[in-house]
Every structure is written in structure tokens, then in C-alpha cells.
Write a protein that holds these residues in place. Structure first.
Motif, PDB file in Angstrom:
ATOM      1  N   LEU A 236       0.833  -1.199   0.000  1.00 18.61           N
ATOM      2  CA  LEU A 236       0.000   0.000   0.000  1.00 18.61           C
ATOM      3  C   LEU A 236       0.871   1.254   0.000  1.00 18.61           C
ATOM      4  CD1 LEU A 236      -2.804  -0.882   2.598  1.00 18.61           C
ATOM      5  CD2 LEU A 236      -2.910  -1.076   0.109  1.00 18.61           C
ATOM      6  N   VAL A 237       1.928   1.221   0.794  1.00 22.20           N
ATOM      7  CA  VAL A 237       2.812   2.388   0.885  1.00 22.20           C
ATOM      8  C   VAL A 237       3.604   2.572  -0.406  1.00 22.20           C
ATOM      9  CG1 VAL A 237       4.726   3.446   2.146  1.00 22.20           C
ATOM     10  CG2 VAL A 237       2.970   2.146   3.386  1.00 22.20           C
ATOM     11  N   THR A 238       4.173   1.494  -0.922  1.00 20.55           N
ATOM     12  CA  THR A 238       4.953   1.625  -2.158  1.00 20.55           C
ATOM     13  C   THR A 238       4.049   2.008  -3.322  1.00 20.55           C
ATOM     14  OG1 THR A 238       4.776  -0.774  -2.556  1.00 20.55           O
ATOM     15  CG2 THR A 238       6.731   0.021  -1.379  1.00 20.55           C
ATOM     16  N   GLY A 239       2.799   1.563  -3.285  1.00 21.86           N
ATOM     17  CA  GLY A 239       1.849   1.995  -4.307  1.00 21.86           C
ATOM     18  C   GLY A 239       1.594   3.486  -4.239  1.00 21.86           C
ATOM     19  N   MET A 240       1.569   4.017  -3.031  1.00 21.84           N
ATOM     20  CA  MET A 240       1.429   5.461  -2.860  1.00 21.84           C
ATOM     21  C   MET A 240       2.598   6.201  -3.495  1.00 21.84           C
ATOM     22  SD  MET A 240      -1.176   6.742  -1.215  1.00 21.84           S
ATOM     23  CE  MET A 240      -2.614   6.139  -0.343  1.00 21.84           C
ATOM     24  N   ALA A 241       3.802   5.696  -3.266  1.00 15.81           N
ATOM     25  CA  ALA A 241       4.993   6.335  -3.845  1.00 15.81           C
ATOM     26  C   ALA A 241       4.897   6.367  -5.359  1.00 15.81           C
ATOM     27  CB  ALA A 241       6.252   5.595  -3.405  1.00 15.81           C
ATOM     28  N   GLY A 242       4.325   5.307  -5.939  1.00 16.21           N
ATOM     29  CA  GLY A 242       4.170   5.249  -7.381  1.00 16.21           C
ATOM     30  C   GLY A 242       3.129   6.203  -7.920  1.00 16.21           C
ATOM     31  N   ARG A 243       2.341   6.762  -7.023  1.00 17.28           N
ATOM     32  CA  ARG A 243       1.307   7.725  -7.439  1.00 17.28           C
ATOM     33  C   ARG A 243       1.622   9.143  -6.950  1.00 17.28           C
ATOM     34  NH1 ARG A 243      -4.661   5.613  -6.696  1.00 17.28           N
ATOM     35  NH2 ARG A 243      -4.969   7.603  -7.794  1.00 17.28           N
ATOM     36  N   ASP A 244       2.899   9.417  -6.789  1.00 13.12           N
ATOM     37  CA  ASP A 244       3.364  10.777  -6.514  1.00 13.12           C
ATOM     38  C   ASP A 244       2.955  11.265  -5.128  1.00 13.12           C
ATOM     39  OD1 ASP A 244       4.746  13.113  -7.151  1.00 13.12           O
ATOM     40  OD2 ASP A 244       2.981  14.091  -7.995  1.00 13.12           O
ATOM     41  N   VAL A 245       2.923  10.339  -4.178  1.00 14.88           N
ATOM     42  CA  VAL A 245       2.628  10.708  -2.789  1.00 14.88           C
ATOM     43  C   VAL A 245       3.920  10.655  -1.983  1.00 14.88           C
ATOM     44  CG1 VAL A 245       1.367  10.077  -0.688  1.00 14.88           C
ATOM     45  CG2 VAL A 245       0.263   9.852  -2.923  1.00 14.88           C
ATOM     46  N   ASP A 246       4.132  11.634  -1.128  1.00 16.86           N
ATOM     47  CA  ASP A 246       5.299  11.682  -0.255  1.00 16.86           C
ATOM     48  C   ASP A 246       5.174  10.573   0.791  1.00 16.86           C
ATOM     49  OD1 ASP A 246       7.250  12.248   1.634  1.00 16.86           O
ATOM     50  OD2 ASP A 246       6.821  14.380   1.756  1.00 16.86           O
ATOM     51  N   VAL A 247       6.108   9.625   0.778  1.00 12.64           N
ATOM     52  CA  VAL A 247       6.058   8.508   1.718  1.00 12.64           C
ATOM     53  C   VAL A 247       7.206   8.567   2.729  1.00 12.64           C
ATOM     54  CG1 VAL A 247       4.864   7.022   0.074  1.00 12.64           C
ATOM     55  CG2 VAL A 247       7.362   6.942   0.200  1.00 12.64           C
ATOM     56  N   ASP A 248       7.794   9.754   2.906  1.00 16.35           N
ATOM     57  CA  ASP A 248       8.869   9.869   3.886  1.00 16.35           C
ATOM     58  C   ASP A 248       8.385   9.571   5.298  1.00 16.35           C
ATOM     59  OD1 ASP A 248      10.559  10.531   1.864  1.00 16.35           O
ATOM     60  OD2 ASP A 248      10.888  12.606   2.472  1.00 16.35           O
ATOM     61  N   ASP A 249       7.128   9.908   5.569  1.00 22.41           N
ATOM     62  CA  ASP A 249       6.540   9.629   6.880  1.00 22.41           C
ATOM     63  C   ASP A 249       5.291   8.781   6.701  1.00 22.41           C
ATOM     64  OD1 ASP A 249       8.110  11.244   8.975  1.00 22.41           O
ATOM     65  OD2 ASP A 249       7.716  12.751   7.419  1.00 22.41           O
ATOM     66  N   VAL A 250       5.231   7.694   7.452  1.00 23.72           N
ATOM     67  CA  VAL A 250       4.102   6.766   7.394  1.00 23.72           C
ATOM     68  C   VAL A 250       3.538   6.633   8.804  1.00 23.72           C
ATOM     69  CG1 VAL A 250       3.351   4.425   6.844  1.00 23.72           C
ATOM     70  CG2 VAL A 250       5.140   5.522   5.461  1.00 23.72           C
ATOM     71  N   VAL A 251       2.294   7.025   8.976  1.00 20.23           N
ATOM     72  CA  VAL A 251       1.645   6.978  10.285  1.00 20.23           C
ATOM     73  C   VAL A 251       0.681   5.800  10.304  1.00 20.23           C
ATOM     74  CG1 VAL A 251       0.285   8.229  11.993  1.00 20.23           C
ATOM     75  CG2 VAL A 251       1.810   9.486  10.444  1.00 20.23           C
ATOM     76  N   VAL A 252       0.855   4.895  11.262  1.00 20.69           N
ATOM     77  CA  VAL A 252       0.005   3.715  11.315  1.00 20.69           C
ATOM     78  C   VAL A 252      -0.951   3.793  12.500  1.00 20.69           C
ATOM     79  CG1 VAL A 252       1.697   2.255  10.149  1.00 20.69           C
ATOM     80  CG2 VAL A 252       1.695   2.378  12.636  1.00 20.69           C
ATOM     81  N   ALA A 253      -2.146   3.275  12.276  1.00 14.73           N
ATOM     82  CA  ALA A 253      -3.174   3.254  13.309  1.00 14.73           C
ATOM     83  C   ALA A 253      -4.057   2.036  13.071  1.00 14.73           C
ATOM     84  CB  ALA A 253      -4.000   4.537  13.285  1.00 14.73           C
ATOM     85  N   GLY A 254      -4.918   1.764  14.020  1.00 16.22           N
ATOM     86  CA  GLY A 254      -5.813   0.619  13.905  1.00 16.22           C
ATOM     87  C   GLY A 254      -5.492  -0.405  14.989  1.00 16.22           C
TER      88      GLY A 254
END
Length: 301
Positions: A236-254
Motif C-alpha cells: 500500500l505504501v509503495t503503491g502510494m509512492a508510485g502515485r506521486d505521494v510523499d512517503v517519507d513519513d508513514v503513520v500507522v493506526a488501527g
């Protein structure tokens, strides 16, 4: 200069089961209330706006608010968020209004201005914003066919792994045995029908703990299920990077990923291997904190 201290800013986190409102003025909390989300219908903007304004009126009687930010469960597109924000502004003409998906509260709740929010609880989804400030969603397909890494997703994949092991001619291991005991069946082959009889995110999800119990007991199948869940969340995170989203910070919850260290640690380790620039943050405050911060930013421009 914008006045940071006058006016009441309201943040609302509308989840699938509960809604949390918090209001602040000059950095001081003036109202904090949790109610059921019963009656929340995000597909109907007028109904959803009425739900929110009724909650604000009941929580802040005779108080004028100048900014409202909402994290809305079920608002899964920019169009849905804009429609609700427009209706909310119509009902609160003196306030600036902002609506985002509830998972978008994680990044501001952590005190960040950019990044990816990853939820792994009753469901699983990743949300971020691209360089044009457009929302990007990954995952969140639901308990039946997706939501890998969520509680129901873990149960579903545990049964799948047990069935696959049976097809290989292997005897039931600790995980399969625990599943059979929980469902009251005598054979691994009976597990799918038992699952179907008690289908649903809640019914499946409440058995997710069996996976972690089996993992701690040494089950190789459970280890593989947790590894696969972590891999899915990393995608999910690497897919975000492929769509031009900044993934330097990843906040997890749940509830699952925050309460099961084996999943969190595996996810963080695997993400570090693939995206070493990413820093993983555990959300340690209520998501509504993010809504209040968004409202404060909205008020001061």
C-alpha cells in the motif's frame, strides 16, 4: 496577521462505529464528546451534514464556530468530500468547512503536514495526497475480497493457508487446530463453510487473535500469514509512492497493527528494506487531534 486565539475550531472524527468531536479555542479544549455513529449516511450529503451540525449544536450550544474539519468514514473520493463540505458550509455559513476521509486525520494527528496514513484494524487502507493535493487511496476493498492486514483479512488468509497446507498433505498445525476448535468443526475442509455461516467483518475479525496466539506458539503457517499481511501493507505504501505521494513519513493506526507488535515490527522491517527513507510512526493520540489541527490551519489560512 491572522488571530490564532479567537474563535472556536471544531474537529470531528466520524468512524464506522463512533464519532468523536473535539473543540478548541486558543489551544484550550472547550468540548470533547464521543457518540455513536448510528445514523451516519455519508452517501447522502444532506443527511451527513445534518448529523454533523446536530452534533455540533448539542456539544456547543449557543457557540459560534469559525472552522470545522471533519474526517469522514465513507467519504472515499474528492467529490464525496467536496459535496459534504459544501452542504456543511451551507448549514454553517459563518464557518470555514473542510471534509476529508477519516484516515487522512492520521498524518496531522501525528503533527506532520505530509505523509501516508495506514490503517489496519477492522479494515485496512492507505491514504495520502499527491503533489497536486489530490487524495490518493490504496486498498480498503472490504473484508470479503481485500483489507489484507486487517482483523477479518487475517482470519480469511489463515483459513486459506490452512486449506493450502491440507492440499499439500500436511497435518493440521497449531493455527489450523485453533481455527477448527474455535469454529467447532472436526476437519480443516469444514472451515470455509463455517466461515460463510458466520460471515462479516466483526465475526471474522474477532478471531484474528487466534493467528497471533498460534504465531507465538510456533506455528509456521501463522508466521507466513503475518508475513503476508505485512507485505500487503507495505505494498500500500509503495503503491502510494508510485502515485506521486510523499512517503517519507508513514503513520500507522488501527487496533490490529497497534496492538500486535509482531505485525507492526514485521511491517516496519519490511518497509525499511524497500523504502529506507520512510519513517514509521505509531499514532499515540486520538485521530480527532488531526481534525482539530486541520480546523486550526483552515481558520488561519
Amino acid at each position: 496577521m491572522p488571530d490564532l486565539f479567537s474563535g472556536v475550531r471544531v474537529g470531528i472524527d466520524v468512524g464506522g462505529t463512533k464519532t468523536h468531536l473535539r473543540a478548541a479555542r486558543g489551544g484550550r479544549v472547550t468540548a470533547d464528546r464521543i457518540v455513536t455513529s448510528e445514523g451516519w449516511r455519508p452517501a447522502n450529503a444532506a443527511s451527513a451534514a445534518a448529523f454533523l451540525t446536530d452534533l455540533i449544536a448539542a456539544s456547543l450550544p449557543d457557540v459560534a464556530v469559525d472552522a470545522v474539519a471533519v474526517g469522514a468514514h465513507g467519504c472515499d473520493s474528492a467529490r464525496a468530500c467536496e459535496a459534504l463540505a459544501t452542504e456543511l458550509a451551507r448549514r454553517l455559513p459563518a464557518a470555514q468547512c473542510l471534509v476529508r476521509n477519516d484516515a487522512e486525520l492520521l498524518v496531522p494527528a501525528c503533527g506532520l503536514t505530509a505523509g501516508v496514513g495506514v490503517v489496519a484494524g477492522t479494515g485496512s487502507v492507505a491514504v495520502g495526497r499527491d503533489s497536486r493535493d489530490e487524495p490518493v487511496f490504496m486498498g480498503g476493498w472490504g473484508w470479503l475480497i481485500g483489507d489484507e492486514g486487517s482483523a477479518p483479512g487475517l482470519l480469511r488468509e489463515a483459513v486459506r493457508a490452512s486449506m493450502t497446507a491440507r492440499d499439500r498433505g500436511e497435518p493440521p498445525d497449531l493455527l489450523a487446530t485453533a481455527l477448527m476448535r474455535s469454529y467447532g468443526v472436526a476437519e480443516v475442509a469444514d472451515l470455509p463453510e463455517a466461515m460463510a455461516t458466520e460471515a462479516g467483518a466483526v465475526n471474522w475479525g474477532r478471531r484474528a487473535e487466534l493467528v497471533f496466539d498460534a504465531l507465538h506458539g510456533g506455528s509456521a503457517l501463522a508466521r507466513a500469514v503475518v508475513d503476508d499481511a505485512a507485505d500487503a501493507l507495505v505494498r500500500l505504501v509503495t503503491g502510494m509512492a508510485g502515485r506521486d505521494v510523499d512517503v517519507d513519513d508513514v503513520v500507522v493506526a488501527g487496533g490490529v497493527i497497534l496492538n500486535q507488535s509482531s505485525l507492526f515490527d514485521t511491517f516496519a522491517r519490511k518497509l525499511r528494506m524497500i523504502a529506507p527513507v520512510s519513517t514509521v510512526h505509531r499514532l499515540t493520540v486520538d485521530p480527532v487531534v488531526g481534525a482539530v489541527r486541520l480546523a486550526e490551519r483552515l481558520a488561519v489560512g
